[in-house]
Design an enzyme around this catalytic site. Structure first.
Site, PDB file in Angstrom:
ATOM      1  N   HIS A   1      18.805  -6.408  11.300  1.00  0.00           N
ATOM      2  CA  HIS A   1      17.732  -6.928  10.445  1.00  0.00           C
ATOM      3  C   HIS A   1      17.964  -6.534   8.985  1.00  0.00           C
ATOM      4  CE1 HIS A   1      13.707  -8.417   9.588  1.00  0.00           C
ATOM      5  NE2 HIS A   1      13.374  -7.259   9.045  1.00  0.00           N
TER       6      HIS A   1
ATOM      7  N   ASP B   1       8.898   1.248   8.049  1.00  0.00           N
ATOM      8  CA  ASP B   1       8.855  -0.161   7.669  1.00  0.00           C
ATOM      9  C   ASP B   1       8.263  -0.302   6.260  1.00  0.00           C
ATOM     10  OD1 ASP B   1       8.546  -2.891   7.475  1.00  0.00           O
ATOM     11  OD2 ASP B   1       7.662  -3.140   9.463  1.00  0.00           O
TER      12      ASP B   1
HETATM   13  C1  HEM Z   1       7.842  -7.939  13.412  1.00  0.00           C
HETATM   14  C2  HEM Z   1       8.760  -8.345  12.555  1.00  0.00           C
HETATM   15  C3  HEM Z   1       9.503  -7.434  11.646  1.00  0.00           C
HETATM   16  C4  HEM Z   1       9.764  -6.110  11.783  1.00  0.00           C
HETATM   17  C5  HEM Z   1       9.383  -5.205  12.928  1.00  0.00           C
HETATM   18  C6  HEM Z   1      10.511  -5.704  10.616  1.00  0.00           C
HETATM   19  C7  HEM Z   1      10.972  -4.424  10.386  1.00  0.00           C
HETATM   20  C8  HEM Z   1      11.757  -4.056   9.298  1.00  0.00           C
HETATM   21  C9  HEM Z   1      12.331  -2.761   9.115  1.00  0.00           C
HETATM   22  C10 HEM Z   1      12.174  -1.580  10.060  1.00  0.00           C
HETATM   23  C11 HEM Z   1      13.038  -2.775   7.975  1.00  0.00           C
HETATM   24  C12 HEM Z   1      13.866  -1.643   7.393  1.00  0.00           C
HETATM   25  C13 HEM Z   1      13.117  -0.728   6.477  1.00  0.00           C
HETATM   26  C14 HEM Z   1      12.571  -1.375   5.258  1.00  0.00           C
HETATM   27  O1  HEM Z   1      13.278  -1.587   4.255  1.00  0.00           O
HETATM   28  O2  HEM Z   1      11.387  -1.704   5.299  1.00  0.00           O
HETATM   29  C15 HEM Z   1      12.875  -4.090   7.403  1.00  0.00           C
HETATM   30  C16 HEM Z   1      13.414  -4.488   6.215  1.00  0.00           C
HETATM   31  C17 HEM Z   1      13.213  -5.724   5.660  1.00  0.00           C
HETATM   32  N1  HEM Z   1      12.559  -6.790   6.256  1.00  0.00           N
HETATM   33 FE1  HEM Z   1      11.694  -6.808   8.041  1.00  0.00          FE
HETATM   34  N2  HEM Z   1      10.671  -6.791   9.788  1.00  0.00           N
HETATM   35  C18 HEM Z   1      10.072  -7.859  10.389  1.00  0.00           C
HETATM   36  C19 HEM Z   1       9.991  -9.141   9.904  1.00  0.00           C
HETATM   37  C20 HEM Z   1      10.468  -9.533   8.675  1.00  0.00           C
HETATM   38  C21 HEM Z   1      10.304 -10.833   8.120  1.00  0.00           C
HETATM   39  C22 HEM Z   1       9.577 -11.992   8.785  1.00  0.00           C
HETATM   40  C23 HEM Z   1      10.881 -10.812   6.891  1.00  0.00           C
HETATM   41  C24 HEM Z   1      10.985 -11.895   5.867  1.00  0.00           C
HETATM   42  C25 HEM Z   1      11.126 -13.154   6.185  1.00  0.00           C
HETATM   43  C26 HEM Z   1      11.412  -9.488   6.696  1.00  0.00           C
HETATM   44  C27 HEM Z   1      12.043  -9.063   5.553  1.00  0.00           C
HETATM   45  C28 HEM Z   1      12.570  -7.812   5.361  1.00  0.00           C
HETATM   46  C29 HEM Z   1      13.218  -7.410   4.147  1.00  0.00           C
HETATM   47  C30 HEM Z   1      13.408  -8.255   2.903  1.00  0.00           C
HETATM   48  C31 HEM Z   1      13.638  -6.097   4.340  1.00  0.00           C
HETATM   49  C32 HEM Z   1      14.387  -5.224   3.349  1.00  0.00           C
HETATM   50  C33 HEM Z   1      15.847  -5.467   3.495  1.00  0.00           C
HETATM   51  C34 HEM Z   1      16.610  -4.662   2.465  1.00  0.00           C
HETATM   52  O3  HEM Z   1      16.933  -3.489   2.760  1.00  0.00           O
HETATM   53  O4  HEM Z   1      16.826  -5.182   1.381  1.00  0.00           O
HETATM   54  N3  HEM Z   1      11.158  -8.733   7.796  1.00  0.00           N
HETATM   55  N4  HEM Z   1      12.089  -4.851   8.249  1.00  0.00           N
END
Ligand code: HEM
Ligand code: HEM
Lengths: 420, 420
Positions: B331, B238
């Protein structure tokens, strides 16, 4: 070249020995790693130790390493004489009413199997997040049995396996007391503690419900020189006068002998006291008042009659006005008995929860200690401190629990197998 | 000899660079220490790096060192582009009704002064436990201002400085929302976080009351290779797709420019979402279901169309049956915009509180992110995820707060001085 690395580690060990502290398991693990156990170097921050001129491949020596593992199987459970890790979670559980002796046996087999794996950096059998299991960071899982569990098992409980006598200083809140089963889950890595806790609680889902969870911390591994005694949130050096691991003194005080029921031989007794520390009130006290309350200096924990932490306190020394240098009511004076059998192995942790209202802290000590006989060793000390201890002004016990820690087991056995 | 030590550190830096990650401040600090800044070697676990034959005094290179310090003064506040420390405590406070502009100025002067000292391993001005201040372990203290504080200061608030719009997935519990003043206190050492938090809350006693406290963690410093992306409690890698610190890309996305009120130039915007993660439900999902929900593998976080974590996802790739390899509702797909200005700098932490009742965890993510303009960068992403995101099945936002992070200050100034 590798002899160079070995020399360096011996130098570390030597200097640790000079400080008067025992060689920790951690030192030994690092020694092992330096001597060529390659796996430990795979992950973790390494320093390249170069050999003399013409050396070919660099040799790596991990310092704090996430891959360091404490053996699980053995005569004793790990987590008692293990050099304290940085993080701990204590969980107490209530057995479900339908759990009988056969179910208990099943439960302990499953728990043992998963704990054995997790402590070695392997996924639990039905691990839902195996990627979180790869960093043991000296994870230990220590199981304890409350009176309820021993009764269901139909075993003989040691006389001391019951709630402690009521002390006048106690302000116990029932949500922090007692329990049928204890898990002490400790590691230098907080994510490891969280993952192991969850895996073991999943195992327990059909056997027990969570009664309380208490988490604590010490300085991060590597923040200070190995062997540095911890400080509590009063800023005191806390843990100086503890029996030395690996000595017969320690073994006699901590590991159960024939005077306990047979299934407990090689095990020990455990007391956890959740003690709230009034930091706001403590801050109102000046430095010399604080040092008098304990009988040791804040700077390095030396007794007020000495200069070094490990100096022997002189209770006969008096000030020019004729008062004892170490006050008679100081915690040090009151906690120490003439009777050297009345000693315990302390292994506590700080806790620091969210403050509420006008308070700016909700902090204290998870006072944890191991001793072969709680009644003969812990109770007299706590009774003396209850009668009189300057420290009582700033500390309040708000939780209390006693558990029997069964011995360790072999690869073919399981924790508690001597009871079933 | 000392050139040897320098070489070793360059090798470390080189290998970190090879992994495709930026050089962390931590690396640079260690480099500095190895190059001869002696103080850093005084405490901490050192390895003796021996020079060639005939070398006289050994040279020490601290690895994870409790003495590592992040500069406090500068154009920006620390704790935004700082390589994330292992532990964090976020505190939000409510200003007392009698606090006016002059009092705010006094408050920020005191806080700045103490934060500057504590982050350098020095005791706060009226430090009641100065012995606890000596291990900064990369401590940073980052201040944020809520709309209430900016109003009392009589300043112009950026348009986005207000509670986020309501999202349909939100189940906000008021005890985790909003606030007038934010402290983000982060360090690799939990005792350091506890001490700094207490010192700063003592400073605030006559100005504000605590609204909420949220603590989180990542792996311990040193558990893994520097630059390893964190894992959350679902086991996912993450934080992969984050702008690279030190690039103009990062600067443009994170640091406020002229489109924000003048006092905020060099500062940024901060959003904290407390997101509960239903681990029990997540465990019911098989591995491929989990990977589809995110669009990345669990093993190393590679996009489902690639093999390495940093591979660029290919959203056009399809399975033999004609479905996108990275599901449209994953996601990853939903969080990524075609509009590259709609990006944020995520810097979150895991939380793991005591479970109650039949639950075996009370866990989640302190989703924390920085961006120059919350409305233009964060809100569109959150809106897209609100409309559709497979992950919503297992995650629930239960707290939400927005703060303006003022710029850094000079030695003669104080945090917030551009506002007053
Ligand atoms: C418990 C809630 C969440 C979990 C478990 C989670 C988990 C992840 C994971 C595993 C990734 C893929 C790896 C990475 O690029 O970091 C990711 C990407 C991302 N997450 Fe989340 N996330 C959560 C909530 C959110 C929220 C609330 C937002 C924004 C409103 C968000 C925005 C993003 C963004 C911008 C990316 C990168 C996407 C890209 O590749 O451009 N996430 N998240
Ligand atoms: C929050 C509560 C407590 C605090 C802050 C505290 C702190 C300390 C400190 C600073 C020392 C001196 C250094 C050392 O040897 O570790 C000490 C010693 C000791 N404490 Fe405590 N303590 C607390 C509660 C207790 C309790 C509940 C017990 C047992 C009933 C206990 C038993 C001892 C013993 C046996 C020693 C060693 C005495 C000796 O020198 O032989 N303490 N404690």
């Amino acid at each position: 070249m590798s002899s160079n690395a070995r020399n360096d580690v011996s130098e570390q060990q030597e200097s640790a020995a000079k400080t008067g502290h025992r060689l920790s398991r951690r030192h030994l693990l690092l020694g092992g790693a330096a001597a060529g156990i390659g796996a430990a170097g795979a992950i973790g921050v390494d320093v390249v130790v170069k050999g003399g001129i013409g050396a070919s491949a660099p040799q790596t020596v991990p310092l704090f390493s996430g891959t360091a593992a404490v053996p699980f199987f053995g005569v004793h459970q790990a987590g008692v004489d293990t050099e304290p890790q940085s993080r701990v979670t204590f969980v107490a559980l209530n057995l479900l009413p339908e759990v009988d002796r056969a179910a208990l046996r099943r439960m302990m087999r499953i728990l043992t199997d998963d704990a054995a794996r997790l402590t070695q950096g392997e996924a639990a059998l039905a691990d839902s997040e195996p990627e979180l299991a790869v960093v043991p960071a000296r994870l230990t899982v220590t199981f304890g049995f409350g009176p309820g569990l021993v009764a269901v098992a139909g075993g003989e409980a040691p006389g001391w396996l019951r709630p402690l006598p009521a002390f006048t200083i106690d302000r116990l809140q029932p949500e922090w007391n007692d329990g049928d089963l204890l898990l002490q889950i400790a590691s230098d890595d907080p994510l490891t503690v969280a993952h192991a806790t969850r895996m073991l609680l999943k195992d327990l889902r059909s056997f027990a419900t969570v009664r309380w969870v208490q988490s604590g911390f010490r300085r991060a591994a590597g923040s200070e020189k190995p062997g540095t005694t911890m400080r509590n949130l009063f800023g005191q050096v806390d843990g100086t006068a503890n029996p030395d691991v690996g000595t017969t003194d320690f073994d006699g005080l901590v590991w159960s002998q024939a005077d306990n029921p047979g299934w407990l031989v090689g095990g020990t007794g455990f007391v956890l006291r959740r003690i709230s520390m009034n930091l706001d009130k403590w801050d109102g006290l000046d430095r010399s008042g604080r040092e008098s309350a304990i009988g040791r200096t804040l700077a390095n924990g030396a007794p007020l009659t000495g200069t070094q932490e490990q100096d022997v306190p002189d209770f006969t020394a008096t000030t020019p006005l004729g008062f004892p240098v170490i006050p008679e009511f100081s915690h040090l004076r009151r906690a120490r008995s003439e009777n050297t059998a009345q000693r315990i192995h302390r292994r506590g942790y700080n806790y620091d929860d969210a403050p509420t209202g006008a308070a700016v802290s909700n902090s204290g000590l998870l006072f944890a200690c191991f001793q072969a006989d709680v009644d003969a060793q812990f109770v007299p000390i706590q009774t003396r401190l209850d009668t009189l201890d300057l420290l009582n002004e700033w500390t309040t016990p708000i939780g209390s629990a006693v558990f029997a820690i069964p011995p360790g087991c072999t690869k073919n056995g399981y924790i508690g197998d001597t009871l079933f």
